[in-house]
Design an enzyme around this catalytic site. Structure first.
Site: not given
Lengths: 454, 454
Positions: A322, A421
């Site tokens: 993804e 992230h």
């Protein structure tokens, strides 16, 4: 008049009974999850034993094995892999760096953006130019050549739903390098896409425009971004050093891991629930998207454990890639279309394992009309609205290719971009009960749509 | 018919205008808080510079000074102290302990309960008896004498709102010692009031029944509670050692810290907003209730900063001694009654600085009728319901004494009992944006009630 009244009464009566039996069944699902969920322990294994699992990394494959195993344990009738060619970008070691050079030498916490090229060996040093937004970039295009552009576009704190702030800021990460390269920049540093109070730099995907030179791109932590702003205000000729070894290798093979639970009445109709198995490399991918994976597995486990018999075939899909390609979603939606599979509904969880707030949908008005009256059944478990904010990167392609209603669990968004992230996206930031509440709401939605159709 | 229609139209029109201007004003409050809030930095000072502040501890007084200072900075017209005699219980050092004695010797993570007496110097060792609930205690009352009772009543995980699980379990902490002492127990150990996954023991208030001997009482961490259960199943004659130096000193002086913002139209009518300044001693009292204090101060700061002029006098009250006496609330409500002050509304925040979900009220139907239509104004900021779950320990006495509508902010409850009264209730567990969202909803409610009355 009498018959009309009688009909109304009947409608009211059966409507009430229906709602009651559904609310009782959802309560049964909730008890099952709160008492026996394996979501949190599965998340522990995925994050602590396997860890980061960026497309093409060795952990891509250990994570796939893990996915097959947990889907079997959860009771899938059939577990199989669906191939996709995935990008294979590598960071090239941990010695990424940025530094204000000269007499006020200062190291900055940085991380290369996904898909970035490397600097030349040993790094590059160039004058830094501070750019707040693309309008300013265009106005000052003649000043860009030979410089490192520092995009300092902060999160807009006025938004309550933080994904709006992300949507506003993320073009600088995704497109900033090529837009600066167009005017001769040598590299870019981007303020991290976060409103956190710490200094972790946040990576994420960027995309080059092939019309312009590929220049290296890094993200900088928020505290250091503020230091760069302060330094730029006092040092007219500020020189920035940047260094990264990031580079792309040839595409490689990855797999969606799929667990299927055969339907009874309509086994050829499909309902999908999933999260993505890949994650960025600095941390454990706990909130992005370990939680979505283990919640999806839990939907299967809990519905089976409560004795539910699905009308339609339910598929738990742990999507590959993804983060920096979306190739898993593409493979799944393409195959669904080419095989002419009848897809009713697809749900993903990719907003973190935080306390649930809403479901957001992408679909037709008619599809929404049949589920909108059900929202009250979710209120006791934290979901108080069905909205139309879109449905997320892994299931929207299926809506495009098959017309299936697509949806995404919308958890509370305040903490997501603190970890997104970045190196602090770890198991310890996840609350067991919040993940379970998400799984309960997801299982309830799958149950209702499987039971009543759309 | 025409005049009726016209009137309806007017009502609709002015109603819409009113709602619009209010939603615009609340948006202005939100922007002010998100951009300029001092709540998080104030919380940092309170937790990291002052730290734990149990009634009677030295930090009680540094916290009062801090409260006076932040209320002045936030723009209070007048800051003053309101005296209360508060309990002064002390832990008596950190060498509290519990241990399975004998050959399977094993230390347990324990903490003495607030108000507990000490063991004799050097501790006591006695046979342990595992008791699941008060029914079992009564059935086995003849087996209690000379033993240490281990109450292992777990949190009921089926509840979504975790305060329900707390309400069900907390009688074992509060009343368990005297109920066991009635049958000759020498001490009690209570399973911590939590559903966490760690082993921190959670303290909290207990109350002795003067008819029975006062016996020492400790809480044990959840992992060790499970070990005690396992040990009890295999060792018939399990001996437990417990030791604590806890004891009570004579009552001492504490103060509610009050910041007043003079009303314009009705300065003799009062609206109160507050949290409690005291905290348990093992940690920093961040979520309980540092966040409630800094949110209340922020309500004042933000309303002033947006240029609001209150009709009524708004009081920010940082209550003393919520944790082990409630003497601050008593002093405030008693003085309000004796001075015949006209109190309209009182709001507290004492459920942690987590993302807001509801406001809960205690008051008359007529009071609720005038605010219930306002709930839609809060939905964009996370509060989606006004409920009647009660209004919390610091403002309910004011409802009793003056009839003021009382309310409590209800944040999401999943994480609260992970930290409640335990060593991990620290600043780092608080999310800046969640605290701010709480303050925004609180300021909006104060604004609306001040503007429209009840």
């Amino acid at each position: 008049m009498r018959s009309f009244l009688f009909a109304s009464f009947l409608f009211f009566f059966t409507g009430t009974l229906k709602a009651q039996s559904d609310s009782i069944y959802i309560r049964k699902i909730a008890n099952e999850v709160f008492r026996h969920s394996t979501a949190y322990s599965n998340l522990h294994t995925l994050t602590k034993t396997i860890g980061p699992r960026l497309s093409g990394s060795a952990q891509t494959y250990t994570a796939e094995k893990w996915g097959e195993e947990v889907l079997k344990q959860a009771g899938a009738d059939r577990v199989y892999l669906q191939k996709a060619m995935i990008p294979h970008w590598v960071r090239g070691g941990r010695d990424e760096a940025a530094m204000i050079s000269g007499k006020n030498r200062q190291n900055m916490a940085v991380i290369a953006l996904g898909n970035s090229v490397s600097t030349k060996p040993g790094g590059i040093t160039a004058p830094m130019i501070l750019i707040r937004d693309f309008d300013e970039l265009e106005k000052r295009k003649d000043e860009i050549k030979g410089k490192i552009v520092f995009y300092n576009h902060p999160f807009n704190l006025d938004f309550v739903w933080m994904f709006n702030a992300y949507a506003e800021a993320v073009p600088y990460r995704v497109f900033g390098a090529s837009r600066a390269a167009k005017y001769g920049a040598l590299g870019v540093v981007v303020r991290s896409m976060s409103a956190s109070t710490d200094n972790f730099p946040h990576t994420g995907a960027m995309i080059y425009n092939d019309s312009f030179p590929k220049i290296p791109a890094l993200a900088v932590g928020l505290q250091d971004a503020d230091k760069l702003v302060a330094a730029a205000a006092t040092q007219k000729d500020l020189q920035l050093f940047i260094s990264t070894n990031a580079h792309s290798l040839p595409d490689t093979v990855g797999y969606n891991v799929i667990g299927e639970w055969q339907g009874t009445a309509n086994p050829d109709q499909f309902i999908t629930v999933g999260g993505h198995l890949d994650s960025w490399d600095p941390a454990e991918g706990a909130s992005d998207d370990g939680t979505g994976c283990v919640q999806s597995v839990e939907v299967l486990r809990a519905l089976k454990a409560t004795g539910y018999k699905p009308n339609r075939t339910i598929r738990v899909v742990l999507f590959t890639d993804e983060e920096n390609g979306g190739r898993g979603a593409l493979a799944y939606s393409s195959e669904a279309k080419s095989k002419k599979e009848k897809h009713i509904f697809a749900l993903e969880s990719d907003g973190g394992g935080f306390t649930p707030r809403e479901f957001s949908f992408k679909g037709a008005e008619t599809q929404m009309a049949s589920i909108q009256p059900l929202v009250h059944l979710f209120v006791p478990y934290g979901v108080t609205a069905f909205s139309m904010r879109g449905a997320g990167a892994d299931v929207e392609p299926l809506n495009d290719s098959t017309g299936a209603l697509a949806a995404e669990l919308i958890p509370d968004s305040q903490r997501y971009f603190d970890y997104h992230h970045a190196a602090n996206d770890v198991f310890e930031k996840v609350n067991k009960r919040e993940v379970e509440l998400g799984a309960i709401n997801m299982a309830a939605l799958i149950y209702l749509i499987d039971k009543y159709g759309l």
